[in-house]
Every structure is written in C-alpha cells, then in structure tokens.
Design a protein around this motif. Sequence first.
Motif, short mmCIF file in Angstrom:
data_model
loop_
_atom_site.label_atom_id
_atom_site.label_comp_id
_atom_site.label_asym_id
_atom_site.label_seq_id
_atom_site.Cartn_x
_atom_site.Cartn_y
_atom_site.Cartn_z
N ASN A 59 52.35 77.03 58.45
CA ASN A 59 52.05 77.33 57.05
C ASN A 59 52.90 78.48 56.51
O ASN A 59 52.47 79.20 55.60
CB ASN A 59 50.56 77.65 56.87
N LYS A 60 54.07 78.65 57.06
CA LYS A 60 54.95 79.75 56.64
C LYS A 60 56.18 79.25 55.86
O LYS A 60 56.78 80.01 55.10
CB LYS A 60 55.45 80.52 57.87
N PHE A 61 56.56 78.00 56.04
CA PHE A 61 57.84 77.52 55.52
C PHE A 61 57.73 76.69 54.24
O PHE A 61 58.74 76.36 53.64
CB PHE A 61 58.55 76.68 56.60
N TYR A 62 56.52 76.34 53.84
CA TYR A 62 56.35 75.50 52.66
C TYR A 62 57.04 76.08 51.41
O TYR A 62 57.68 75.34 50.66
CB TYR A 62 54.86 75.27 52.37
N PRO A 63 56.92 77.40 51.13
CA PRO A 63 57.52 77.92 49.88
C PRO A 63 59.04 77.77 49.82
O PRO A 63 59.61 77.82 48.71
CB PRO A 63 57.11 79.41 49.91
N GLU A 64 59.70 77.61 50.98
CA GLU A 64 61.15 77.52 50.98
C GLU A 64 61.66 76.17 50.48
O GLU A 64 62.81 76.05 50.06
CB GLU A 64 61.70 77.76 52.41
N PHE A 65 60.81 75.17 50.53
CA PHE A 65 61.25 73.82 50.18
C PHE A 65 60.77 73.46 48.78
O PHE A 65 59.61 73.08 48.58
CB PHE A 65 60.72 72.81 51.21
N GLN A 66 61.65 73.65 47.82
CA GLN A 66 61.36 73.34 46.43
C GLN A 66 62.10 72.07 46.05
O GLN A 66 63.31 71.94 46.24
CB GLN A 66 61.81 74.49 45.51
N SER A 67 61.40 71.11 45.51
CA SER A 67 62.00 69.83 45.14
C SER A 67 62.94 69.99 43.96
O SER A 67 62.77 70.86 43.10
CB SER A 67 60.91 68.81 44.80
N ASN A 68 63.98 69.13 43.93
CA ASN A 68 64.89 69.06 42.80
C ASN A 68 65.20 67.60 42.51
O ASN A 68 64.56 66.70 43.05
CB ASN A 68 66.17 69.87 43.07
N ASN A 69 66.19 67.35 41.65
CA ASN A 69 66.47 65.97 41.26
C ASN A 69 67.09 65.15 42.38
O ASN A 69 67.15 63.92 42.30
CB ASN A 69 67.40 65.93 40.04
N LYS A 70 67.56 65.79 43.46
CA LYS A 70 68.16 65.08 44.57
C LYS A 70 67.27 65.04 45.80
O LYS A 70 67.23 64.04 46.52
CB LYS A 70 69.50 65.73 44.94
N ASN A 71 66.58 66.13 46.07
CA ASN A 71 65.76 66.24 47.27
C ASN A 71 64.30 66.48 46.88
O ASN A 71 63.99 67.49 46.24
CB ASN A 71 66.26 67.38 48.16
N ILE A 72 63.44 65.55 47.27
CA ILE A 72 62.02 65.64 46.94
C ILE A 72 61.25 65.86 48.23
O ILE A 72 61.36 65.07 49.18
CB ILE A 72 61.54 64.36 46.23
N TYR A 73 60.47 66.95 48.26
CA TYR A 73 59.70 67.31 49.46
C TYR A 73 58.22 67.07 49.20
O TYR A 73 57.67 67.49 48.17
CB TYR A 73 59.95 68.77 49.83
N ASN A 74 57.57 66.41 50.17
CA ASN A 74 56.13 66.18 50.12
C ASN A 74 55.50 66.82 51.35
O ASN A 74 56.04 66.70 52.47
CB ASN A 74 55.82 64.68 50.11
N PHE A 75 54.38 67.51 51.18
CA PHE A 75 53.78 68.29 52.26
C PHE A 75 52.52 67.60 52.79
O PHE A 75 51.70 67.09 52.01
CB PHE A 75 53.44 69.70 51.75
N TYR A 76 52.40 67.62 54.12
CA TYR A 76 51.28 66.97 54.78
C TYR A 76 50.71 67.89 55.84
O TYR A 76 51.36 68.85 56.27
CB TYR A 76 51.71 65.64 55.42
N THR A 77 49.50 67.56 56.29
CA THR A 77 48.85 68.34 57.34
C THR A 77 49.23 67.78 58.70
O THR A 77 49.75 66.66 58.82
CB THR A 77 47.33 68.32 57.18
N GLU A 78 48.92 68.56 59.74
CA GLU A 78 49.27 68.13 61.10
C GLU A 78 48.46 66.90 61.52
O GLU A 78 48.91 66.12 62.37
CB GLU A 78 49.05 69.28 62.09
N ASN A 79 47.29 66.70 60.92
CA ASN A 79 46.48 65.53 61.25
C ASN A 79 47.16 64.22 60.82
O ASN A 79 46.87 63.16 61.36
CB ASN A 79 45.11 65.63 60.59
N GLU A 80 48.07 64.33 59.84
CA GLU A 80 48.76 63.15 59.34
C GLU A 80 50.10 62.90 60.04
O GLU A 80 50.80 61.95 59.71
CB GLU A 80 49.00 63.29 57.83
N LEU A 81 50.44 63.75 61.01
CA LEU A 81 51.75 63.68 61.66
C LEU A 81 51.96 62.35 62.38
O LEU A 81 52.99 61.69 62.20
CB LEU A 81 51.90 64.84 62.64
N ARG A 82 51.00 61.94 63.20
CA ARG A 82 51.17 60.71 63.97
C ARG A 82 51.32 59.50 63.05
O ARG A 82 52.17 58.63 63.30
CB ARG A 82 49.99 60.52 64.91
#
Length: 435
Positions: A59-82
């Motif tokens: 839960n430390k790196f989420y703020p670094e990934f900001q979506s733009n018109n080329k790269n879209i980031y979606n955040f999920y929990t560890e329970n959804e990893l598998r």
Amino acid sequence: MRNIFLVMRREFLTQARKKSFILITFFAPILIILAGITIAYMLRINENESHIAIVDSTNKFYPEFQSNNKNIYNFYTENELRALKDTLAESKSLDALLYIPNTTDSLFNNLQNQIQLYTNKNLTKNHLNSIEQKINKKIEEKRRHFLGVKQSDIDKINSKITLQITNLKEGKSDNDNFIKEILSLSLMYVNLMFFIIYGTRVMRSIMEEKNNRVVEIIISSVKPFELMMGKILGTTLVALTQFCIWIAMTMMLLVLGKIIFGNHLTLSYKQYDFQNLINQKTQIQISDTINALLGLNYPLIIFIFLFFFFAGYLFYSSFFAAIGSAVDNDTETQQFTPIIVVPLLLGAYGCISIINNPEGPVAFWLSMIPFTSPMAMVTRSFYGIPSWQLILSITIMIGSVFIMVYIASKIYRIGILMFGKKVTFKEIFQWIKQS
C-alpha cells in the motif's frame, strides 16, 4: 582535354536537365526534414494504450501510478491476485498485472527481485522503463525518510558540473560537442552515400553503353581514357552542383534563424510575437544552437568537405568505372563491389572512434589511407586538424587518385570491348600489367 571536356559537358547536361535532378536538388532537404518529423510522429503514435492492473501489498506505491491517455492503471487487493493471474492470458480488458509483495524491511531491500509483471502482450520499452522508475522513485523516497535524509539535503549534495571548454589553439569556446558530432557524422554519411550512389550511376552508364554497342561508335572518335574521365567528371560536377545549392540553402536558413531567434529574442513581426509562440527555455536552446552553428569554422569545413568529396569521388568512381567496363550485367558486379563497399564501411564506422578521440592513432591512420580518408577527414574537420596532417592527407589523396585513374584506365581500355565472357580477377590483373 577537349574530348574529355565534351564528354563531361554532355554527361553533366544530360543529368542536370532531368526533372528528377531539379526536384531532388530543391526538395530533398524538405523531404529529409519531413522524414525526421514523420519518424518522430511514428515513434509517438507507436505507444499503444495499455490497461494495467496493480496489486500493491505494501500500500505504498499506489500514488505513483497516475493514469493518462496512454496508460490506464486499475488497483486491486491481494485477494484478487489469483483471479487476475488466471484470467490475464485471455483478458481483453487488461494487458498486464503488476504485483508488489509485502515486505517488513524498512529499506525495501527484499523487493529487489520479487516484484513481478505479468503480461499478455509486449509492452513498449518506454512503458517498462516508466514503471521501473516509478517504483525506484518511491523506494528511494521511503529509504530517505527512514534514514532521516531530507530531499533538500540531497539536492545540496548533488553536483552537476558542466566543463567550460576553451581551445587555446583556436582561441574560442568548445562546448558544442553534440552539434559537432551530429554534423560531422551527417557529412560523413553524405560522402558515403554519394560515393556509392553516383559511383554506381557511372558503372551502370558504362554498362548500358557497352551492352548497347554504342561505345564501339563513341571510341571511334574519342579514346577510352577520355570517355571514362569525361563520364566521371561530368557526374562529379552534378553531385557538386547539388551540394553547393544545399550549402547555400543551409547558410540562408541559419542567417534567417539568427535574425528571428537572436541573442535578445525580442523581434516581432506585425502581430506575431515569437516570444509568445514558444516558451523562453525553447527560445534559449534554439538561440544557443544557432550561435554554435554560426561559430563553426565554415571555410575550413567546406574546403575539406568539397576537396575530399571531389577527390574521393574520383577515386571511387574510377573503381566503379573499371568494374562497369569489365562486366556485362549486374549479376557479375556482385563479385567486385565488396572490394569497394567494405573499405567505405570501415571508414564510416571508424569515424565513430574518431569522434571519441579526434587526435588518436585511429583518426590519424584513417585520415592517411585513401580508401577511408574522404570520410575521416570530413569528420575531423569539426575538431581541428594539425596543418601537417591536413597537407599530408591531401597529398596522399591526390597521388592515390592519379594511381587509381591510371589503373582504372588500363582496365577500361580492354574491358570496354570485351563481350560475352565472365571476367576473373586473374584476367583483370593481366590487363593492368599490359602496357
């Protein structure tokens, strides 16, 4: 000399009057600029839109990934990893999954080889580098915070020294190495390409006249040597004419740029204020670039370029003319052209070493060997050449041109009337030995 002049004049006028010559001469610089713009645009549009899922257990790196018109980031929990991993290969909505595992190490050392990126397609190199930079930036920030080091202290410690170079021999500043590298390599490649292109043109012209039996009529009025030299000199004048026009156009653009983007950058035309069209930083960069270009020793550069272009072309076109006279078709030229192309490529790629050390032994010997000096001397002209080396290189080049023309004329004299037989190296050496 009269016959050589007549053949040269005919060859020059035949090529210079072509519409293709006029179009290439005046529109080639524009086409080159458009090609550069097109390449830059292609690189830009080649960045496809990417959808990346991020599972950050820290839960430390989420703020670094900001979506733009080329790269879209979606955040999920560890329970959804598998579930994400199982469906990623066939997913149409996701292109990659970035997994950052949890860590108890305050310095994040154990994350070095544990962060995983799963993909179902090839992400661009720029995008991969961007992801790595974001993660590294956050880790460095956390380490500074844990160690009690402030960013302001690091900024004070960091040093970015730029050497102010002054060449005492030339009595001027010498801080424009990047511009010199670009220009020197550009002119070197111009020589390389024109030696090959126009040399091949001489060879094909001779082969065409030979196959059409026109040469049998021509040499009844002129000697084979006169015909060969007339063709070579005529084609050389065509190339020199193009270069002179391009040099004049370049100088005009530089002077115009100096007027528009001068030292003070305050010039306005009517209602258009150039200071408002582009930002101040860009204006300063343009001004510095133009000043650096105008500060070059153009008389020496132009002299060296034109001399070694002319001499180098005579040297190599004589070689091409000899090959054209000795063969009957393009297929037979393939066994001889490597003898020409390999030294040219050796000189071209050797110029990269020259840029690294313009006064080293590689630069010296490539400047003295006639097969490579047309490229090497043009490259060195931007960095200063000792007078004795310049004179020695010119002397060797002139002598080599006479020797090559002499050898080529002996091959041409016999080969131009040889038909229907594949020539070997052994036969060519015998032609050279004949008086």
